[in-house]
Design a protein around this motif. Structure first.
Motif, PDB file in Angstrom:
ATOM      1  N   ALA A 110       0.852  -0.933  -0.074  1.00 22.16           N
ATOM      2  CA  ALA A 110       0.027  -0.293  -0.063  1.00 22.16           C
ATOM      3  C   ALA A 110       0.586   1.100   0.119  1.00 22.16           C
ATOM      4  O   ALA A 110       0.847   1.835  -0.550  1.00 22.16           O
ATOM      5  CB  ALA A 110      -1.085  -0.121   1.041  1.00 22.16           C
ATOM      6  N   LEU A 111       1.754   1.187   0.819  1.00 17.16           N
ATOM      7  CA  LEU A 111       3.692   1.880   0.564  1.00 17.16           C
ATOM      8  C   LEU A 111       3.575   2.715  -0.907  1.00 17.16           C
ATOM      9  O   LEU A 111       3.380   3.261  -0.569  1.00 17.16           O
ATOM     10  CB  LEU A 111       4.375   1.962   1.980  1.00 17.16           C
ATOM     11  CG  LEU A 111       4.785   3.206   2.169  1.00 17.16           C
ATOM     12  CD1 LEU A 111       4.922   4.563   2.622  1.00 17.16           C
ATOM     13  CD2 LEU A 111       6.417   2.655   2.635  1.00 17.16           C
ATOM     14  N   PRO A 162      -6.033   8.254  -0.198  1.00 18.31           N
ATOM     15  CA  PRO A 162      -7.000   6.868   0.057  1.00 18.31           C
ATOM     16  C   PRO A 162      -6.672   5.971  -0.245  1.00 18.31           C
ATOM     17  O   PRO A 162      -6.648   5.475   1.027  1.00 18.31           O
ATOM     18  CB  PRO A 162      -7.219   6.953  -1.936  1.00 18.31           C
ATOM     19  CG  PRO A 162      -7.615   8.618  -1.952  1.00 18.31           C
ATOM     20  CD  PRO A 162      -6.942   9.346  -1.710  1.00 18.31           C
ATOM     21  N   MET A 163      -5.166   5.734  -0.499  1.00 16.41           N
ATOM     22  CA  MET A 163      -4.107   4.612  -0.004  1.00 16.41           C
ATOM     23  C   MET A 163      -3.294   4.734   0.882  1.00 16.41           C
ATOM     24  O   MET A 163      -3.281   3.967   1.363  1.00 16.41           O
ATOM     25  CB  MET A 163      -2.861   4.148  -1.083  1.00 16.41           C
ATOM     26  CG  MET A 163      -2.574   3.158  -1.288  1.00 16.41           C
ATOM     27  SD  MET A 163      -3.394   1.074  -1.352  1.00 16.41           S
ATOM     28  CE  MET A 163      -4.239   1.928  -3.154  1.00 16.41           C
ATOM     29  N   ASP A 185      -8.547  -6.564   0.339  1.00 14.58           N
ATOM     30  CA  ASP A 185      -9.461  -7.327   0.577  1.00 14.58           C
ATOM     31  C   ASP A 185      -9.827  -5.778   1.997  1.00 14.58           C
ATOM     32  O   ASP A 185     -10.658  -5.469   2.691  1.00 14.58           O
ATOM     33  CB  ASP A 185      -8.816  -8.399   1.609  1.00 14.58           C
ATOM     34  CG  ASP A 185      -9.736  -8.821   3.204  1.00 14.58           C
ATOM     35  OD1 ASP A 185     -10.794  -9.742   2.463  1.00 14.58           O
ATOM     36  OD2 ASP A 185      -9.069  -8.958   3.840  1.00 14.58           O
ATOM     37  N   CYS A 186      -8.683  -5.156   1.800  1.00 15.89           N
ATOM     38  CA  CYS A 186      -8.416  -3.984   3.188  1.00 15.89           C
ATOM     39  C   CYS A 186      -9.850  -2.528   2.497  1.00 15.89           C
ATOM     40  O   CYS A 186     -10.360  -2.729   3.582  1.00 15.89           O
ATOM     41  CB  CYS A 186      -7.309  -3.216   3.330  1.00 15.89           C
ATOM     42  SG  CYS A 186      -7.264  -2.159   4.341  1.00 15.89           S
ATOM     43  N   PHE A 199     -12.430   6.306   2.272  1.00 14.42           N
ATOM     44  CA  PHE A 199     -11.197   7.098   1.785  1.00 14.42           C
ATOM     45  C   PHE A 199     -10.857   8.340   1.729  1.00 14.42           C
ATOM     46  O   PHE A 199      -9.278   9.011   1.292  1.00 14.42           O
ATOM     47  CB  PHE A 199     -10.977   6.654  -0.044  1.00 14.42           C
ATOM     48  CG  PHE A 199     -11.277   5.446  -0.396  1.00 14.42           C
ATOM     49  CD1 PHE A 199      -9.734   4.832   0.029  1.00 14.42           C
ATOM     50  CD2 PHE A 199     -12.503   4.698  -0.862  1.00 14.42           C
ATOM     51  CE1 PHE A 199     -10.004   3.360  -0.542  1.00 14.42           C
ATOM     52  CE2 PHE A 199     -12.346   3.488  -1.506  1.00 14.42           C
ATOM     53  CZ  PHE A 199     -11.220   2.744  -0.585  1.00 14.42           C
ATOM     54  N   LEU A 200     -11.599   9.491   1.982  1.00 12.75           N
ATOM     55  CA  LEU A 200     -11.013  10.520   2.505  1.00 12.75           C
ATOM     56  C   LEU A 200     -10.908  10.919   3.817  1.00 12.75           C
ATOM     57  O   LEU A 200     -10.548  12.212   4.112  1.00 12.75           O
ATOM     58  CB  LEU A 200     -12.677  11.894   2.072  1.00 12.75           C
ATOM     59  CG  LEU A 200     -13.051  11.288   0.823  1.00 12.75           C
ATOM     60  CD1 LEU A 200     -14.400  12.177   0.373  1.00 12.75           C
ATOM     61  CD2 LEU A 200     -12.092  12.000  -0.662  1.00 12.75           C
ATOM     62  N   LYS A 201     -10.623  10.525   4.429  1.00 13.14           N
ATOM     63  CA  LYS A 201     -10.852  10.374   5.862  1.00 13.14           C
ATOM     64  C   LYS A 201      -8.811  10.624   5.964  1.00 13.14           C
ATOM     65  O   LYS A 201      -8.440  10.468   5.883  1.00 13.14           O
ATOM     66  CB  LYS A 201     -10.547   8.753   6.371  1.00 13.14           C
ATOM     67  CG  LYS A 201     -12.510   8.718   7.080  1.00 13.14           C
ATOM     68  CD  LYS A 201     -12.069   7.254   8.061  1.00 13.14           C
ATOM     69  CE  LYS A 201     -13.473   6.877   8.771  1.00 13.14           C
ATOM     70  NZ  LYS A 201     -13.208   6.256   9.677  1.00 13.14           N
ATOM     71  N   GLY A 202      -9.109  11.798   6.756  1.00  8.74           N
ATOM     72  CA  GLY A 202      -7.742  12.778   7.411  1.00  8.74           C
ATOM     73  C   GLY A 202      -7.308  13.587   5.582  1.00  8.74           C
ATOM     74  O   GLY A 202      -5.924  13.859   5.429  1.00  8.74           O
TER      75      GLY A 202
END
Length: 229
Positions: A110-111, A162-163, A185-186, A199-202
């Protein structure tokens, strides 16, 4: 890479990280925990209950420490849970002992997926803005560098958010009682439980933090480079 550029990049990066770390802590908690009513509520609870954790050199350790609501520098309430980790080194050692070598690399894909497309955008915006407002043959002034660096950071972090959410959740895999079987899966579980807006959190905090952090980072880099050349 010339040694001068390495030193300048190292120092300016450290300055930027130190400046943005408190906001980054709040951002990670909003992305991975559901016990906060918003940014201000998270800031108040974090400030009231603990001090900011020491800057961690590894992103996984940083996220684990940021999610630890009992600071290792404070005593826990009588009968309450204590701090799981006593610091970055202890955190890393615990992850290695309990989850093995692979545990230290949780969220790596993901990173990679977060940074691979955004880093070119980051530098492209910075260079393009500097060139757009600077006369040919001249170096960009401090204000130009400051604004271009801030804009580059804001746009790239908006694209990365998002990522970044998925990365943070994978790094907290099994810690908060949720288990994921990889990036896809996440994503599926997160959307299923919280909708696409997850996906907009933060995003707001990433944008707020990104401008000053990256403005100072580029300004420090350019000035340090001039001093040591």
């Amino acid at each position: 890479m010339p040694m001068e550029e390495f030193v300048a990049g190292w120092i300016s990066g450290a300055v930027g990280l130190a400046l943005g770390h408190p906001v980054d802590t709040v951002k990670v908690r909003l992305q991975t925990q559901s016990g906060y009513r918003g940014i201000l509520d998270c800031v108040i609870k974090t400030y009231r209950n603990e001090t900011a954790v020491v800057l961690a050199p590894v992103d996984l350790i940083k996220v684990r420490l940021q999610n630890q609501t009992h600071s290792y520098g404070l005593r826990s309430p009588v009968g309450g849970p204590g701090a799981q980790y006593r610091g970055p080194v202890h955190c890393g050692a615990c992850i290695f002992r309990e989850e093995g070598v692979l545990g230290l690399f949780r969220g790596t894909w993901a990173l990679v997926l977060r940074d691979t497309p955004t880093m070119p955008v980051y530098f492209l915006i910075y260079v393009s803005l500097c060139r757009a407002v600077t006369a040919p043959g001249r170096e960009p002034g401090p204000m130009t560098v400051f604004i271009a660096g801030g804009c580059a950071g804001t746009v790239s972090w908006a694209l990365a958010t998002p990522m970044d959410v998925i990365k943070a959740r994978l790094q907290m895999d099994r810690v908060k009682g949720v288990s994921y079987h990889g990036v896809l899966d996440c994503i599926r579980i997160s959307v299923q439980h919280e909708g696409p807006q997850v996906f907009l959190k933060g995003l707001a905090l990433n944008s707020i933090r990104a401008f000053p952090v990256n403005a100072v980072t580029f300004l420090s880099y350019e000035n340090i480079l001039k001093l040591i050349r």
